[in-house]
Design an enzyme around this catalytic site. Structure first.
Site, PDB file in Angstrom:
ATOM      1  N   GLU A  53       0.824  -1.215   0.000  1.00  0.00           N
ATOM      2  CA  GLU A  53       0.000   0.000   0.000  1.00  0.00           C
ATOM      3  C   GLU A  53       0.854   1.260   0.000  1.00  0.00           C
ATOM      4  O   GLU A  53       0.556   2.218  -0.713  1.00  0.00           O
ATOM      5  CB  GLU A  53      -0.921   0.036   1.236  1.00  0.00           C
ATOM      6  CG  GLU A  53      -1.867  -1.122   1.332  1.00  0.00           C
ATOM      7  CD  GLU A  53      -1.371  -2.240   2.234  1.00  0.00           C
ATOM      8  OE1 GLU A  53      -2.191  -2.804   2.969  1.00  0.00           O
ATOM      9  OE2 GLU A  53      -0.158  -2.564   2.199  1.00  0.00           O
ATOM     10  N   CYS A  81      -2.833  -3.033   7.459  1.00  0.00           N
ATOM     11  CA  CYS A  81      -2.350  -2.877   8.830  1.00  0.00           C
ATOM     12  C   CYS A  81      -2.593  -1.433   9.276  1.00  0.00           C
ATOM     13  O   CYS A  81      -2.904  -0.555   8.451  1.00  0.00           O
ATOM     14  CB  CYS A  81      -0.860  -3.219   8.904  1.00  0.00           C
ATOM     15  SG  CYS A  81       0.228  -1.970   8.176  1.00  0.00           S
ATOM     16  N   CYS A  84      -0.550   1.244   7.292  1.00  0.00           N
ATOM     17  CA  CYS A  84      -1.054   1.519   5.948  1.00  0.00           C
ATOM     18  C   CYS A  84      -2.369   2.279   5.981  1.00  0.00           C
ATOM     19  O   CYS A  84      -2.597   3.158   5.146  1.00  0.00           O
ATOM     20  CB  CYS A  84      -1.174   0.215   5.156  1.00  0.00           C
ATOM     21  SG  CYS A  84       0.452  -0.508   4.780  1.00  0.00           S
TER      22      CYS A  84
END
Length: 150
Positions: A53, A81, A84
């Site tokens: 990402e 996560c 990100c």
């Protein structure tokens, strides 16, 4: 349309797989077109932030010459996560679509998307092609366990 973009993210994940990285891929879409791609490169680069990402967001920012991406959507093969999600919030991404759910529940995706931490909220839709996205991850870790046994 969603499957088309998730297939592109899966191709990025396959590239990571082929490079020996955890197979996560991402694409940023603007006006119905892919403007950037990324895949996990943490092992190769030995940088903790080298997530798919982050790579896709950085390339999109360069392409659009702006740190703001308010008309962009991001497709990623695994639930993002917290780092990100923070990057997506900071970039003002409009919507994130993800494939496989983070099995260990470490993502906080919904909570972060709604938290309004930077005066911005992100729409989130999960489970896009989740079997295919989970499958490439399972295959990678299965292969890794096999190598470890030998």
């Amino acid at each position: 349309m969603q499957n088309k973009f998730m297939l592109a993210a899966l191709k990025c994940a396959q590239q990571a797989f082929d490079d020996g990285e955890v197979p996560i891929g991402a694409v940023v879409v603007a006006d119905g077109k892919i403007i950037s791609r990324g895949h996990n490169r943490r092992t190769k680069r030995q940088i903790a932030t080298a997530h798919a990402e982050i790579e896709a967001i950085e390339k999109a920012c360069k392409k659009l010459n702006s740190w703001r991406l308010p008309e962009c959507e991001l497709y990623v093969t695994l639930e993002p996560c917290p780092m990100c999600m923070g990057a997506m919030l900071n970039a003002r991404i409009k919507k994130v679509y993800f494939g496989a759910y983070e099995a260990k529940g470490r993502s906080l995706t919904e909570q972060l998307a709604e938290a309004n931490l930077v005066n911005h909220k992100i729409e989130v839709e999960g489970g896009i092609m989740k079997e295919e996205c989970a499958g490439i991850l399972s295959a990678f870790f299965s292969q890794m366990r096999e190598r470890t046994k030998q």
